[in-house]
Design a protein around this motif. Structure first.
Motif, PDB file in Angstrom:
ATOM      1  N   GLN A 186      44.510  39.566  45.293  1.00 16.98           N
ATOM      2  CA  GLN A 186      44.100  37.965  45.244  1.00 16.98           C
ATOM      3  C   GLN A 186      45.033  37.326  44.296  1.00 16.98           C
ATOM      4  OE1 GLN A 186      40.033  37.595  45.208  1.00 16.98           O
ATOM      5  NE2 GLN A 186      39.614  38.311  47.357  1.00 16.98           N
ATOM      6  N   GLY A 187      45.747  38.321  43.576  1.00 20.04           N
ATOM      7  CA  GLY A 187      46.759  37.486  42.442  1.00 20.04           C
ATOM      8  C   GLY A 187      45.783  37.251  41.284  1.00 20.04           C
ATOM      9  N   LYS A 188      44.819  37.934  41.121  1.00 17.22           N
ATOM     10  CA  LYS A 188      43.977  37.636  40.051  1.00 17.22           C
ATOM     11  C   LYS A 188      43.730  38.701  39.106  1.00 17.22           C
ATOM     12  CE  LYS A 188      41.032  34.393  42.587  1.00 17.22           C
ATOM     13  NZ  LYS A 188      39.720  34.094  43.063  1.00 17.22           N
ATOM     14  N   LEU A 189      43.458  38.735  37.766  1.00 13.95           N
ATOM     15  CA  LEU A 189      43.336  39.649  36.681  1.00 13.95           C
ATOM     16  C   LEU A 189      41.886  39.405  36.347  1.00 13.95           C
ATOM     17  CD1 LEU A 189      46.501  39.671  34.587  1.00 13.95           C
ATOM     18  CD2 LEU A 189      45.603  41.570  36.167  1.00 13.95           C
ATOM     19  N   VAL A 190      40.845  40.330  36.765  1.00 11.23           N
ATOM     20  CA  VAL A 190      39.415  40.054  36.539  1.00 11.23           C
ATOM     21  C   VAL A 190      38.997  41.308  35.661  1.00 11.23           C
ATOM     22  CG1 VAL A 190      37.170  40.015  37.453  1.00 11.23           C
ATOM     23  CG2 VAL A 190      39.214  38.781  38.618  1.00 11.23           C
ATOM     24  N   GLY A 191      38.544  41.113  34.617  1.00 13.20           N
ATOM     25  CA  GLY A 191      37.848  42.117  33.795  1.00 13.20           C
ATOM     26  C   GLY A 191      36.373  41.991  33.547  1.00 13.20           C
ATOM     27  N   GLN A 192      35.680  42.953  32.884  1.00 10.35           N
ATOM     28  CA  GLN A 192      34.422  42.805  32.740  1.00 10.35           C
ATOM     29  C   GLN A 192      33.958  42.958  31.251  1.00 10.35           C
ATOM     30  OE1 GLN A 192      32.628  46.258  35.141  1.00 10.35           O
ATOM     31  NE2 GLN A 192      32.510  44.757  36.860  1.00 10.35           N
ATOM     32  N   LEU A 248      40.798  36.491  33.840  1.00  7.80           N
ATOM     33  CA  LEU A 248      41.735  35.894  32.958  1.00  7.80           C
ATOM     34  C   LEU A 248      43.072  35.378  33.307  1.00  7.80           C
ATOM     35  CD1 LEU A 248      41.896  39.641  31.310  1.00  7.80           C
ATOM     36  CD2 LEU A 248      40.481  37.886  30.704  1.00  7.80           C
ATOM     37  N   SER A 249      43.530  34.667  32.362  1.00  9.72           N
ATOM     38  CA  SER A 249      44.752  33.720  33.041  1.00  9.72           C
ATOM     39  C   SER A 249      45.930  34.689  33.288  1.00  9.72           C
ATOM     40  CB  SER A 249      45.149  32.808  31.930  1.00  9.72           C
ATOM     41  OG  SER A 249      45.592  33.476  30.867  1.00  9.72           O
ATOM     42  N   GLY A 250      45.927  35.864  32.767  1.00 15.93           N
ATOM     43  CA  GLY A 250      47.404  36.917  32.854  1.00 15.93           C
ATOM     44  C   GLY A 250      48.048  36.594  31.414  1.00 15.93           C
ATOM     45  N   LYS A 251      48.200  35.528  30.668  1.00 19.48           N
ATOM     46  CA  LYS A 251      48.707  35.381  29.538  1.00 19.48           C
ATOM     47  C   LYS A 251      48.524  36.263  28.720  1.00 19.48           C
ATOM     48  CE  LYS A 251      50.066  30.407  30.337  1.00 19.48           C
ATOM     49  NZ  LYS A 251      49.878  29.058  29.346  1.00 19.48           N
ATOM     50  N   ALA A 253      55.964  47.030  26.873  1.00 15.89           N
ATOM     51  CA  ALA A 253      55.276  46.559  25.827  1.00 15.89           C
ATOM     52  C   ALA A 253      53.586  46.866  26.020  1.00 15.89           C
ATOM     53  CB  ALA A 253      55.397  45.188  25.540  1.00 15.89           C
ATOM     54  N   TRP A 254      52.810  46.950  25.085  1.00 17.66           N
ATOM     55  CA  TRP A 254      51.608  46.804  24.879  1.00 17.66           C
ATOM     56  C   TRP A 254      51.217  45.292  25.029  1.00 17.66           C
ATOM     57  CZ3 TRP A 254      48.727  50.378  26.763  1.00 17.66           C
ATOM     58  CH2 TRP A 254      48.776  51.779  27.041  1.00 17.66           C
ATOM     59  N   ILE A 255      50.213  44.674  25.897  1.00 17.88           N
ATOM     60  CA  ILE A 255      49.871  43.297  25.576  1.00 17.88           C
ATOM     61  C   ILE A 255      48.689  42.975  25.756  1.00 17.88           C
ATOM     62  CG2 ILE A 255      50.272  41.024  27.000  1.00 17.88           C
ATOM     63  CD1 ILE A 255      52.899  42.293  28.384  1.00 17.88           C
ATOM     64  N   LEU A 256      48.285  42.213  24.616  1.00 20.16           N
ATOM     65  CA  LEU A 256      46.815  41.742  24.760  1.00 20.16           C
ATOM     66  C   LEU A 256      46.683  40.428  25.342  1.00 20.16           C
ATOM     67  CD1 LEU A 256      44.096  42.349  23.163  1.00 20.16           C
ATOM     68  CD2 LEU A 256      44.839  40.811  21.689  1.00 20.16           C
ATOM     69  N   LEU A 257      45.985  40.832  26.584  1.00 21.85           N
ATOM     70  CA  LEU A 257      45.786  39.702  27.454  1.00 21.85           C
ATOM     71  C   LEU A 257      44.892  38.612  26.972  1.00 21.85           C
ATOM     72  CD1 LEU A 257      45.656  41.413  30.913  1.00 21.85           C
ATOM     73  CD2 LEU A 257      47.628  40.390  29.589  1.00 21.85           C
ATOM     74  N   ASP A 258      44.786  37.443  26.835  1.00 22.35           N
ATOM     75  CA  ASP A 258      44.003  36.267  26.545  1.00 22.35           C
ATOM     76  C   ASP A 258      42.705  36.445  27.152  1.00 22.35           C
ATOM     77  OD1 ASP A 258      46.365  35.528  25.481  1.00 22.35           O
ATOM     78  OD2 ASP A 258      46.347  33.560  26.677  1.00 22.35           O
ATOM     79  N   GLY A 259      41.676  36.674  26.365  1.00 24.24           N
ATOM     80  CA  GLY A 259      40.076  36.880  26.708  1.00 24.24           C
ATOM     81  C   GLY A 259      39.949  38.416  26.723  1.00 24.24           C
ATOM     82  N   ALA A 260      41.002  39.246  26.512  1.00 24.00           N
ATOM     83  CA  ALA A 260      40.558  40.704  26.770  1.00 24.00           C
ATOM     84  C   ALA A 260      40.561  41.530  25.302  1.00 24.00           C
ATOM     85  CB  ALA A 260      41.763  41.336  27.833  1.00 24.00           C
ATOM     86  N   ASP A 261      39.989  42.604  25.223  1.00 26.62           N
ATOM     87  CA  ASP A 261      39.834  43.211  24.040  1.00 26.62           C
ATOM     88  C   ASP A 261      40.480  44.619  24.024  1.00 26.62           C
ATOM     89  OD1 ASP A 261      38.078  41.488  22.190  1.00 26.62           O
ATOM     90  OD2 ASP A 261      36.857  41.649  24.161  1.00 26.62           O
ATOM     91  N   ILE A 262      41.262  44.833  25.049  1.00 23.61           N
ATOM     92  CA  ILE A 262      42.186  46.087  24.901  1.00 23.61           C
ATOM     93  C   ILE A 262      43.793  45.561  25.787  1.00 23.61           C
ATOM     94  CG2 ILE A 262      40.238  47.755  25.304  1.00 23.61           C
ATOM     95  CD1 ILE A 262      40.860  48.047  28.176  1.00 23.61           C
ATOM     96  N   THR A 263      44.698  46.440  25.126  1.00 21.20           N
ATOM     97  CA  THR A 263      45.925  46.064  25.682  1.00 21.20           C
ATOM     98  C   THR A 263      46.103  46.975  27.005  1.00 21.20           C
ATOM     99  OG1 THR A 263      46.724  47.999  24.065  1.00 21.20           O
ATOM    100  CG2 THR A 263      46.501  45.542  23.098  1.00 21.20           C
ATOM    101  N   SER A 264      47.325  46.197  27.638  1.00 19.07           N
ATOM    102  CA  SER A 264      47.807  46.874  28.702  1.00 19.07           C
ATOM    103  C   SER A 264      49.182  46.841  28.626  1.00 19.07           C
ATOM    104  CB  SER A 264      47.354  45.913  29.983  1.00 19.07           C
ATOM    105  OG  SER A 264      45.952  45.946  30.154  1.00 19.07           O
ATOM    106  N   ARG A 268      54.567  35.363  23.063  1.00 21.34           N
ATOM    107  CA  ARG A 268      53.542  35.030  24.227  1.00 21.34           C
ATOM    108  C   ARG A 268      54.477  35.080  25.362  1.00 21.34           C
ATOM    109  NH1 ARG A 268      49.088  34.500  24.293  1.00 21.34           N
ATOM    110  NH2 ARG A 268      48.657  32.640  25.471  1.00 21.34           N
ATOM    111  N   VAL A 269      53.609  35.862  26.621  1.00 19.84           N
ATOM    112  CA  VAL A 269      54.392  36.088  27.570  1.00 19.84           C
ATOM    113  C   VAL A 269      53.118  35.852  28.806  1.00 19.84           C
ATOM    114  CG1 VAL A 269      55.748  37.866  26.802  1.00 19.84           C
ATOM    115  CG2 VAL A 269      53.202  38.409  27.100  1.00 19.84           C
ATOM    116  N   GLU A 270      53.826  35.858  30.042  1.00 21.03           N
ATOM    117  CA  GLU A 270      52.993  35.612  31.035  1.00 21.03           C
ATOM    118  C   GLU A 270      53.527  36.481  32.458  1.00 21.03           C
ATOM    119  OE1 GLU A 270      53.806  31.669  32.517  1.00 21.03           O
ATOM    120  OE2 GLU A 270      56.094  31.880  33.187  1.00 21.03           O
ATOM    121  N   PRO A 271      52.725  36.898  33.354  1.00 19.99           N
ATOM    122  CA  PRO A 271      53.037  37.978  34.398  1.00 19.99           C
ATOM    123  C   PRO A 271      53.870  37.192  35.312  1.00 19.99           C
ATOM    124  CG  PRO A 271      50.754  36.993  34.781  1.00 19.99           C
ATOM    125  CD  PRO A 271      51.332  36.408  33.383  1.00 19.99           C
TER     126      PRO A 271
END
Ligand SMILES: [Zn+2]
Length: 167
Positions: free
Chosen positions: A40-46, A75-78, A101-112, A129-132
């Motif tokens: 659905q074009g969303k990034l959803v963490g827990q 998450l916004s994805g940024k 790159a390892w990216i720390l997504l806004d609102g997340a506590d691990i990198t991707s 700062r980056v966006e998907p």
């Protein structure tokens, strides 16, 4: 008949060896919900109910606290570049040089890890700062391949203190 010497051919710079492995993956409840959100074009963490850390992608439990996670956080994805690598040899489908790159997504506590494009590799830096960039809606599947790559956004670099634990 002409004989060609090794010296005339030059050094071997790349050897392509196609390898494939077919397997079935059973993602489980948490990963299934995550993969459906990607479609659905969303990034959803827990979020962990104990330590409050947000995992993306979620695995259904906090590995530090040993408790189940079920609060979903969209998450916004940024995100912020915390570490990166410039690869100067080509890979199938990628022209060199390219940046991962390892990216720390806004609102997340691990990198991707994602590719960074639409920028000169020499300009990529920690804190950027980056966006998907998502594939077209009609091409979306339930996997992270929906994000083609990340690209810089016109925001000031993040303060070092906000990502230093991930460098
Ligand atoms: Zn926890």
């Amino acid at each position: 008949m002409t004989e060609t010497t090794d010296a005339a051919l030059g050094p071997v710079t790349i050897v392509e060896t196609p390898i494939s492995l077919d397997f079935s993956y059973t993602p489980g409840v948490a990963a299934s919900r995550f993969l459906r959100s990607l479609q659905q074009g969303k990034l959803v963490g827990q979020r962990c109910p104990k330590c409050q850390k947000v995992y993306m992608p979620p695995r259904g439990a906090c590995s530090m606290c040993g408790v189940a996670t079920d609060e979903e956080v969209e998450l916004s994805g940024k995100g912020t570049v915390t570490t990166f690598c410039v690869t100067r040899i080509p890979s199938p489908g990628l022209e060199a040089p390219y940046v991962s790159a390892w990216i720390l997504l806004d609102g997340a506590d691990i990198t991707s890890m994602f590719l960074i494009q639409e920028v000169d590799p020499a300009d990529v830096r920690l804190g950027m700062r980056v966006e998907p960039v998502w594939v077209d809606d009609s091409d979306r599947k339930s996997d992270l391949g929906n994000i083609k790559y990340y690209r810089p956004i016109d925001e000031p670099d993040a303060e070092y203190d906000t990502y230093k634990a991930y460098v």
